[in-house]
Design a protein around this motif. Sequence first.
Motif, PDB file in Angstrom:
ATOM      1  N   ALA A  66       0.829  -1.208   0.000  1.00  0.00           N
ATOM      2  CA  ALA A  66       0.000   0.000   0.000  1.00  0.00           C
ATOM      3  C   ALA A  66       0.861   1.255   0.000  1.00  0.00           C
ATOM      4  O   ALA A  66       0.525   2.257  -0.643  1.00  0.00           O
ATOM      5  N   ALA A  67       1.978   1.208   0.716  1.00  0.00           N
ATOM      6  CA  ALA A  67       2.885   2.356   0.710  1.00  0.00           C
ATOM      7  C   ALA A  67       3.533   2.554  -0.655  1.00  0.00           C
ATOM      8  O   ALA A  67       3.824   3.676  -1.064  1.00  0.00           O
ATOM      9  N   LEU A  68       3.758   1.439  -1.381  1.00  0.00           N
ATOM     10  CA  LEU A  68       4.411   1.537  -2.678  1.00  0.00           C
ATOM     11  C   LEU A  68       3.444   1.879  -3.800  1.00  0.00           C
ATOM     12  O   LEU A  68       3.736   2.735  -4.650  1.00  0.00           O
ATOM     13  N   LEU A  69       2.260   1.234  -3.804  1.00  0.00           N
ATOM     14  CA  LEU A  69       1.326   1.368  -4.918  1.00  0.00           C
ATOM     15  C   LEU A  69       0.025   2.054  -4.537  1.00  0.00           C
ATOM     16  O   LEU A  69      -0.880   2.133  -5.362  1.00  0.00           O
ATOM     17  N   GLY A  70      -0.089   2.539  -3.322  1.00  0.00           N
ATOM     18  CA  GLY A  70      -1.304   3.226  -2.923  1.00  0.00           C
ATOM     19  C   GLY A  70      -2.452   2.252  -2.725  1.00  0.00           C
ATOM     20  O   GLY A  70      -2.310   1.181  -2.134  1.00  0.00           O
ATOM     21  N   THR A  71      -3.623   2.599  -3.258  1.00  0.00           N
ATOM     22  CA  THR A  71      -4.817   1.773  -3.083  1.00  0.00           C
ATOM     23  C   THR A  71      -4.965   0.719  -4.169  1.00  0.00           C
ATOM     24  O   THR A  71      -5.986   0.036  -4.238  1.00  0.00           O
ATOM     25  N   PHE A  72      -4.001   0.565  -5.058  1.00  0.00           N
ATOM     26  CA  PHE A  72      -4.038  -0.421  -6.137  1.00  0.00           C
ATOM     27  C   PHE A  72      -5.133  -0.127  -7.164  1.00  0.00           C
ATOM     28  O   PHE A  72      -5.420  -0.974  -8.001  1.00  0.00           O
ATOM     29  N   SER A  73      -5.774   0.997  -7.106  1.00  0.00           N
ATOM     30  CA  SER A  73      -6.874   1.297  -8.022  1.00  0.00           C
ATOM     31  C   SER A  73      -6.397   2.309  -9.056  1.00  0.00           C
ATOM     32  O   SER A  73      -5.820   3.346  -8.726  1.00  0.00           O
ATOM     33  N   LEU A  74      -6.665   1.981 -10.325  1.00  0.00           N
ATOM     34  CA  LEU A  74      -6.312   2.894 -11.407  1.00  0.00           C
ATOM     35  C   LEU A  74      -7.374   3.981 -11.529  1.00  0.00           C
ATOM     36  O   LEU A  74      -8.567   3.743 -11.298  1.00  0.00           O
ATOM     37  N   ARG A  75      -6.953   5.143 -11.951  1.00  0.00           N
ATOM     38  CA  ARG A  75      -7.883   6.213 -12.246  1.00  0.00           C
ATOM     39  C   ARG A  75      -8.557   5.944 -13.592  1.00  0.00           C
ATOM     40  O   ARG A  75      -8.081   5.128 -14.379  1.00  0.00           O
ATOM     41  N   PRO A  76      -9.663   6.625 -13.894  1.00  0.00           N
ATOM     42  CA  PRO A  76     -10.287   6.430 -15.217  1.00  0.00           C
ATOM     43  C   PRO A  76      -9.330   6.701 -16.373  1.00  0.00           C
ATOM     44  O   PRO A  76      -9.402   6.029 -17.412  1.00  0.00           O
ATOM     45  N   SER A  77      -8.440   7.673 -16.194  1.00  0.00           N
ATOM     46  CA  SER A  77      -7.461   7.936 -17.255  1.00  0.00           C
ATOM     47  C   SER A  77      -6.540   6.746 -17.461  1.00  0.00           C
ATOM     48  O   SER A  77      -6.058   6.498 -18.588  1.00  0.00           O
ATOM     49  N   GLY A  78      -6.269   5.972 -16.391  1.00  0.00           N
ATOM     50  CA  GLY A  78      -5.439   4.791 -16.536  1.00  0.00           C
ATOM     51  C   GLY A  78      -6.109   3.723 -17.376  1.00  0.00           C
ATOM     52  O   GLY A  78      -5.467   3.083 -18.221  1.00  0.00           O
ATOM     53  N   TYR A  79      -7.411   3.522 -17.171  1.00  0.00           N
ATOM     54  CA  TYR A  79      -8.132   2.545 -17.989  1.00  0.00           C
ATOM     55  C   TYR A  79      -8.209   3.000 -19.439  1.00  0.00           C
ATOM     56  O   TYR A  79      -8.155   2.168 -20.366  1.00  0.00           O
ATOM     57  N   LEU A  80      -8.340   4.296 -19.669  1.00  0.00           N
ATOM     58  CA  LEU A  80      -8.314   4.802 -21.045  1.00  0.00           C
ATOM     59  C   LEU A  80      -6.956   4.555 -21.692  1.00  0.00           C
ATOM     60  O   LEU A  80      -6.871   4.220 -22.881  1.00  0.00           O
ATOM     61  N   ALA A  81      -5.884   4.687 -20.897  1.00  0.00           N
ATOM     62  CA  ALA A  81      -4.545   4.416 -21.425  1.00  0.00           C
ATOM     63  C   ALA A  81      -4.394   2.948 -21.799  1.00  0.00           C
ATOM     64  O   ALA A  81      -3.798   2.609 -22.831  1.00  0.00           O
ATOM     65  N   LEU A  82      -4.946   2.046 -20.984  1.00  0.00           N
ATOM     66  CA  LEU A  82      -4.879   0.618 -21.304  1.00  0.00           C
ATOM     67  C   LEU A  82      -5.689   0.299 -22.554  1.00  0.00           C
ATOM     68  O   LEU A  82      -5.268  -0.519 -23.389  1.00  0.00           O
ATOM     69  N   ALA A  83      -6.861   0.929 -22.702  1.00  0.00           N
ATOM     70  CA  ALA A  83      -7.661   0.700 -23.907  1.00  0.00           C
ATOM     71  C   ALA A  83      -6.938   1.213 -25.160  1.00  0.00           C
ATOM     72  O   ALA A  83      -6.932   0.548 -26.199  1.00  0.00           O
ATOM     73  N   ALA A  84      -6.331   2.396 -25.045  1.00  0.00           N
ATOM     74  CA  ALA A  84      -5.575   2.925 -26.180  1.00  0.00           C
ATOM     75  C   ALA A  84      -4.385   2.032 -26.510  1.00  0.00           C
ATOM     76  O   ALA A  84      -4.036   1.844 -27.689  1.00  0.00           O
ATOM     77  N   GLN A  85      -3.768   1.461 -25.497  1.00  0.00           N
ATOM     78  CA  GLN A  85      -2.641   0.562 -25.731  1.00  0.00           C
ATOM     79  C   GLN A  85      -3.091  -0.709 -26.444  1.00  0.00           C
ATOM     80  O   GLN A  85      -2.377  -1.245 -27.296  1.00  0.00           O
ATOM     81  N   THR A  86      -4.284  -1.200 -26.119  1.00  0.00           N
ATOM     82  CA  THR A  86      -4.822  -2.376 -26.801  1.00  0.00           C
ATOM     83  C   THR A  86      -5.011  -2.095 -28.287  1.00  0.00           C
ATOM     84  O   THR A  86      -4.648  -2.915 -29.144  1.00  0.00           O
ATOM     85  N   VAL A  87      -5.590  -0.944 -28.606  1.00  0.00           N
ATOM     86  CA  VAL A  87      -5.767  -0.567 -30.014  1.00  0.00           C
ATOM     87  C   VAL A  87      -4.414  -0.397 -30.696  1.00  0.00           C
ATOM     88  O   VAL A  87      -4.235  -0.770 -31.867  1.00  0.00           O
ATOM     89  N   LEU A  88      -3.438   0.149 -29.962  1.00  0.00           N
ATOM     90  CA  LEU A  88      -2.106   0.347 -30.534  1.00  0.00           C
ATOM     91  C   LEU A  88      -1.459  -0.985 -30.898  1.00  0.00           C
ATOM     92  O   LEU A  88      -0.865  -1.130 -31.972  1.00  0.00           O
ATOM     93  N   ILE A  89      -1.580  -1.979 -30.021  1.00  0.00           N
ATOM     94  CA  ILE A  89      -0.987  -3.285 -30.317  1.00  0.00           C
ATOM     95  C   ILE A  89      -1.677  -3.926 -31.514  1.00  0.00           C
ATOM     96  O   ILE A  89      -1.029  -4.567 -32.353  1.00  0.00           O
ATOM     97  N   ALA A  90      -3.002  -3.762 -31.625  1.00  0.00           N
ATOM     98  CA  ALA A  90      -3.700  -4.280 -32.804  1.00  0.00           C
ATOM     99  C   ALA A  90      -3.220  -3.584 -34.077  1.00  0.00           C
ATOM    100  O   ALA A  90      -3.039  -4.225 -35.127  1.00  0.00           O
ATOM    101  N   ALA A  91      -3.011  -2.268 -33.995  1.00  0.00           N
ATOM    102  CA  ALA A  91      -2.497  -1.534 -35.156  1.00  0.00           C
ATOM    103  C   ALA A  91      -1.084  -1.981 -35.515  1.00  0.00           C
ATOM    104  O   ALA A  91      -0.736  -2.096 -36.702  1.00  0.00           O
ATOM    105  N   ILE A  92      -0.258  -2.236 -34.493  1.00  0.00           N
ATOM    106  CA  ILE A  92       1.099  -2.735 -34.750  1.00  0.00           C
ATOM    107  C   ILE A  92       1.043  -4.109 -35.415  1.00  0.00           C
ATOM    108  O   ILE A  92       1.834  -4.417 -36.313  1.00  0.00           O
TER     109      ILE A  92
END
Length: 324
Positions: free
Chosen positions: A281-307
């Motif tokens: 918890a001290a290292l990673l906080g509450t382990f919960s991603l912000r909404p912007s983090g989930y958007l980054a993961l979704a964009a990364q998924t599309v990027l890998i498909a494009a690659i």
Amino acid sequence: MSRIDDEHGPLMDLGQQDRPQVPARARNLSPIVPRASIAGRALVAVVAIMTFLASITTGTVLLVSASAAEWQSDVASEITIQVRPAAGRDLDRDSAAAADAARGQPGIIEVRPFTKDESAKLLEPWLGSGLSLEDLPVPRVIVARVQPGSRLDLAALRNRVTQAAPTASVDDHRAWIERMRSMTGATVFAGVGILALVIIATIISVSFATRGAMAANRPIVEVLHFVGAGDRYIANRFLRHFLRLGLEGGVIGGGVAMLAFGFSESIAGWFSGTPVGDQFAALLGTFSLRPSGYLALAAQTVLIAAITAWASRRTLFATLDDID
């Protein structure tokens, strides 16, 4: 209606009415590249694994960066004053004088002096509990909170505090913040390196899969060339196939990673209060991603498909040149 006979007797009627009628549109529904091939399923699994690893890496980097930013913000908003004991001086009086001097400094909104017992508890993680600290020169700690957005004159604060208590020292945690920034930068650099390796491995896997698909369908490609189909037409058929496989694998790997981060907060709650849980918890906080983090993961998924599609396109044209 026509009928064909031979020496063995009459044969089947070849009339138009006995032929199976296949709509003209249905004749073009069969894809050039088989969709449910073993190589295709293997490529989906590879892309899914690569996307999962990339998403876990990106999410972890985002968690560490967010926690480090919170640490730096909290630490930068506090000033620590230590009053060391000295022969011939009253430690309690010096601590009170240093606290009063800090309260009079512009930009300081709160001053909290630690008592003798509270200062001793700060050493328990290193020295253990139940240890008598009477004979140890344990300093008194004073925590001063800085008003957000204000520029504190640290030199004036040091001068004011040392005049009130000559054995006092002021620490603005600048060295610790620099170490935190270095650690965060190293974590981001390592994450980018892992992402680069994942992308390289994905490109290599897609290239081999594309060459295998082209080799397995070489007779079809040659027939298409014979009837006048161009390289771009053939490449587009293969490109759609590999883009679909890349999207399918990316959605599977990215979706599993998002679910893992979605459940991580509740899983971390099971270990809250334990030494391992507190450290994470001290290292990673509450382990919960912000909404912007989930958007980054979704964009990364599309990027890998494009690659995946880009790598297959380059391999396709190179292989078609060899076939020609």
